[in-house]
Each structure stands twice: as C-alpha cells, then as structure tokens.
Write a protein that holds these residues in place. Sequence first.
Motif, PDB file in Angstrom:
ATOM      1  N   UNK A  82     -10.115  13.283  15.177  1.00 44.38           N
ATOM      2  CA  UNK A  82      -9.974  13.217  13.719  1.00 44.38           C
ATOM      3  C   UNK A  82     -10.615  14.432  13.047  1.00 44.38           C
TER       4      UNK A  82
ATOM      5  N   UNK B 148     -16.137   6.172   6.712  1.00 47.71           N
ATOM      6  CA  UNK B 148     -15.299   5.606   7.775  1.00 47.71           C
ATOM      7  C   UNK B 148     -14.519   4.410   7.245  1.00 47.71           C
TER       8      UNK B 148
ATOM      9  N   UNK C   9       0.825  -1.218   0.000  1.00 44.52           N
ATOM     10  CA  UNK C   9       0.000   0.000   0.000  1.00 44.52           C
ATOM     11  C   UNK C   9       0.849   1.253   0.000  1.00 44.52           C
TER      12      UNK C   9
ATOM     13  N   UNK D 170     -11.533   5.590   5.097  1.00 45.02           N
ATOM     14  CA  UNK D 170     -10.392   6.137   5.841  1.00 45.02           C
ATOM     15  C   UNK D 170      -9.903   5.206   6.939  1.00 45.02           C
ATOM     16  N   UNK D 171     -10.504   4.010   7.053  1.00 43.43           N
ATOM     17  CA  UNK D 171     -10.131   3.116   8.146  1.00 43.43           C
ATOM     18  C   UNK D 171      -8.629   2.835   8.119  1.00 43.43           C
ATOM     19  N   UNK D 172      -7.979   3.088   9.241  1.00 43.96           N
ATOM     20  CA  UNK D 172      -6.540   2.888   9.339  1.00 43.96           C
ATOM     21  C   UNK D 172      -5.723   4.016   8.740  1.00 43.96           C
ATOM     22  N   UNK D 173      -6.404   4.969   8.085  1.00 42.72           N
ATOM     23  CA  UNK D 173      -5.699   6.099   7.471  1.00 42.72           C
ATOM     24  C   UNK D 173      -6.403   7.402   7.811  1.00 42.72           C
ATOM     25  N   UNK D 174      -6.969   7.455   8.991  1.00 42.79           N
ATOM     26  CA  UNK D 174      -7.756   8.615   9.389  1.00 42.79           C
ATOM     27  C   UNK D 174      -6.915   9.893   9.341  1.00 42.79           C
ATOM     28  N   UNK D 175      -7.574  10.973   8.951  1.00 38.43           N
ATOM     29  CA  UNK D 175      -6.917  12.284   9.016  1.00 38.43           C
ATOM     30  C   UNK D 175      -7.065  12.800  10.434  1.00 38.43           C
ATOM     31  N   UNK D 176      -5.959  13.061  11.079  1.00 31.73           N
ATOM     32  CA  UNK D 176      -6.016  13.521  12.454  1.00 31.73           C
ATOM     33  C   UNK D 176      -5.972  15.039  12.495  1.00 31.73           C
TER      34      UNK D 176
ATOM     35  N   UNK E  44      -7.137   5.327  -2.868  1.00 31.75           N
ATOM     36  CA  UNK E  44      -5.785   5.305  -2.281  1.00 31.75           C
ATOM     37  C   UNK E  44      -4.739   4.797  -3.255  1.00 31.75           C
TER      38      UNK E  44
END
Lengths: 255, 364
Positions: A120, A100, A79, A103-109, A166
């Motif tokens: 997030x 959700x 990835x 973006x799972x595992x790649x959330x924008x914080x 992605x």
Amino acid sequence: MSIEPIYEARNIVRNFGSVQALQGANFDVRPGEVSALIGDNGAGKSTLVRILAGADQPNSGELFFQGQPISLGNPTDARSRGIETVFQDLALANHLDPIQNMYLGRELMKPGLLGRMGFMQTSEMREVGRVAFNDLGATVRNFTGPVGGMSGGQRQAIAVARAAAWAKNVIFLDEPTAALGVVQTKGVLDLIRRIKDKGIAVVLISHSMPHVLEVSDRVHVMRQGKRVAVLNSKDTSVEELVGAMTGALDGKEAA
Amino acid sequence: MSVDTPTKPTAPAETAPRPNMMARVGSALGAQAMQIVLVWLAIIAIFAVLSPDAFFDPNNFRNIAISVSILAVLGVGTTFIIITGGIDLSMGSVLVFSGVVSSMAMGNVGEGQGWLSALVGIIVALTSGLAWGTLNGFLVAKAKVPAMIVTLGTFGAALGLAQVLTGGIDRRDVPDVLVDTVGFGDVFGIPTLVIVASLIVIAGIILLKRSRFGLHTAAVGSNAEACRRVGINVDRQLIKVYALAGGLAGLAGLLNLTFFRSTTIAGHSLTNLDVIAGVVIGGTSLFGGIGTVFGTVIGLLIPATLRNGFVILGVQPYWQQVVVGAFLVAAVYSDQLRRASSSRGGGGRPNLFHRLFNSKRKDS
C-alpha cells in the motif's frame, strides 16, 4: 429552498413478518442541507435509513438518486454513489489507527507489481488522511494509536470524518450524539456543519430535539412507519416536533 | 466500487511528521514484543553469568536456532490465525500428514533419490498443507464452526489419515540431496533450516506489517462486522489466512522430514501447544486484532533457551515446562491488562497512560 432533492424515497413499504415497519414512507434530502429525521422508538427511522444506505431492501417503493430511479443491493452500491452511513456502532476496527480505519477496504495500492503484490501507499494515505481529518476539524490528536483507546467523542468524530471524507453526496448519521457529553456533542455538531458547508447532504437521525433544531435545516417527523410532517427548523419548536411525533397535532400538518 | 481519495485538503496539516515518528518509536519500545525481547535477553544474561563458556559456545546458539526453526515456520502462520481471533490446533498433524504424503511421493519418483524426487516431495508437502489449511478456513468461515473445534477435528483426522497411510510405522524415504542441503546443510556456516525459517519469518513480518493482506487480517480480527460494512470479503480473508498457515505447516512437514529423516508420526502431538504458547508469549492477543510475527519468534526462543540453559546447568530440563507455563499465564495476564487499559480509554490520553503503565511493569 427550491433545490431539487439529491436523494429521495417514495412510498417505501417494509414488512418484517406481520410487523409493518414502513407503510409508504417518503423522504428527501437536498445538497448542502442538514435534514433531521426524528420519531419515537419504532416509528421506522432506522429501517428507513437502512434501506436508504443499502443495508436493507424495501418490499415496495422507489428510490431516486439525482433524479434517477435506483435500486441498492448492498451498502457498497450506496457507497459507490457517494452515499455514506455512520451507524450507531460506528463500525471502527478498534485495533487499527484512525488513518487505517479511514482507508479500510479502500486502501491506496502502490502502482505496478508491488501494488498487485498487496503493498500500500502508506505514507500517501497518512498524509491525505491526516489532512482530511484536520480539514473537518475532527480534532484527532493521535493518528497512530489504536482507536479502541480513544474516548467516545473521538471515536464518533473519527467515524463521522471517515464517512465525510468518502461521501461525495449524502451522509447518514444515526444518533451521532447519543452517547456523548456536552463538549463532545458540540464537536460533532460542528463537524456536521462543516460537512454541510462542503455541499454534502447530511441526514441526522436523533432523539435530541435541541440538537436537531440547532443544526438542521429541515426536520422530517416519522410516526407509525410514515413521514407525518416536514418542518423548517427556523419556524418550529420542540413542542411542535413532539406534537408531530406523538400525533397530538394530527390534522394540522400535511406531509 | 470506485476507488478515489478523500476530499482534497484546503487547510494544511497541523501536525508535522517528525513528532509522529518519535511517537512511533516510543510505541514500538512500549510494545509487548519489545518487552519480551528484554525478558529473553535477561534469561540469556542469567545463563551467561552462571555458565559463560558453555552457553556462549557458537554451537550452542546454533542448536537453539535449529530447535526453533521448524516451530517458527509454524508460528508465522499461527500468528496470522490468532490475529484473526481464531486458533489452529491442527498444525502438528498437518505437518506429520504432509511429511508422510511427501515421503510416499518421493519414494515413488526416481527411486527416492535425486532432485526430481525432491522437487515432487516439496510440491506434495506444500499442496497437502495448503489443502488442510483451506479445509480449516472453509469450515471456519463458511460453515461457521468455531475454529477450535474445526482444527481439533482436523488435528485428529490428519494424524489418523497419516497413520492409515503408513500403518503407523514411520517412513524414511527422503532423497539424500534434500537431507544434505536442507536438513543438515549449511550456507556460509548457517544451517539451511535456520535460513529457511528466517526467510519465512521476514516474509511474514513484511506481509503482516506492510501489506493489505496483513492489515485486513488484523481488521477482521478486530471487528469483522466493520470489515463487511466497508466491503471486505471477510470469509475469503479467513480462508486465505488458514490456507497460508496450512501451507506453512506443509513446509514445516518437509523441513521436519529432512532433519529427522523420518515422518515422526508420534512426535508432534504437542507441537500445536508449543507454537500457540510461543505466539501468545510473543504478545499476540488470543482475542484477535493485534500481534506480531517478531514477538512470536522471541516467544518461541524463550522456551528453547530455557531448555538449553537448564541442560547446560544440569537442572532437570522438566523445569522448563514449569517456567514456560508461568510465562504463558503471565503473557495472557498482561494482555488482559492491556486490553482493559485500552478499552478504558478516557480523556483521550490512553497513550501516555499506556506507556507509564507499561514501563512500570517493565521495572518490576
């Protein structure tokens, strides 16, 4: 087409005990091209894709990405190179909504302290995610409901669109139309064309010859752990593909 | 892993955010947590009609709130655990154990009185709870032992160790400052216990709804394999969730100690079932993936309100157990229906179906 392959596998061997799943398989895919990968059950398609996606490691053989030799220890390695895979189980969290899941595992914080505390940028993700879905024509009607309540076609579209959002370089789709009806299948095939138009290399694993011929540029045929033929979709037919798959045309084609 | 955004848009978003907000409000009203609020309000209304003076006495509400406070602290952690698809049977024993070691520590510092002693007790209680929770989490996530067995084991072990440490006799070492401020203290007329519990509940709601930790908790409960594929460390998430619940059980042990001035060793053998019942009545699915802290609070208030109302009306309070039992089964039944309807999917209109279905049930 004389473009250099973006992702290439050479002489991949993979044994499971005494079973030789792959016996020196080759594969290549070019940017902006749909490559179909077909073969009978047990021909080694899934094993090859798992290796190319980083989910499995070969006993021997080489992978080249953008001309450079690489080794993938896990799917995250793939990835990080912009290689995404949609497996048949879709790997969606059914209780979460499409955004959700995207973006799972790649959330924008959030920036700064709030982000470090685990908060997030929910509205930013909603906006960009929504646009990304619409951009691919993924016809997601409900962005806030759990994906578990959506139809098979919708869920497939969400899983494919998530990967496409992605994937910067290559996307693998394992049997994306296997469980779908006619209309839903057409939606997914359209989605594949749009992903291709973005310059991403698409690898389509499928049992359905008509779909393969409809959407792909080249067809790679696997048999007994090897690639036995590469055919241009324009110049081939279902009969020829079946012949290559079953070995009836042995000797006529060279890989 | 590189962090970047999905490919940038070329077409404008078709759906405007406004109807989306409406949909959100609609689904919030349809949520089981909201329906359970209506049930609770109905119970209050019935008692209010039957005995308006006694039931609406502010002291009565105060009593209900206090009785729910300690359970609510446990309920927050348990909600997280059940959302991961797990279960925690050990919380009552961890509460008792934490109270015991905290009491022992406080008895040995500053002659058992004063704020220094209290601080040591607080730290010991929280640490003890965290340690048990981490042990639970480690065994569930790494050793792959089913959560029910792991926490049944620690349920027995923590209680047994508490009895070993005390010889089975309750300890009463609690600094007066702690009892006066926490156990029986008020802030602006609101009991400190209720304030502490409310803060924990609010923090739990924010953590579950707004943070990545909460999202990943639901995601792990929904589809752990999908989480692994996208690079979420599922084991670590589980350990964190069990540690959180353990830490809250430790805090509950301290609150329990300051309220009863005793370690109440024999008094928490059924606490786990009370809390789990509250969590489930509140709409959290035992199958994981979905649940709310707010629902849990209401799910705990219903049994407390029933018990209180029955006492006021002179009904045998044992009836409360019968009614709560019926509620519990009804809650799980409605969760089953909900899961069946959402997995049926079909036609891409589950939401409409869902809402019609839910409102029908509300009317009946």
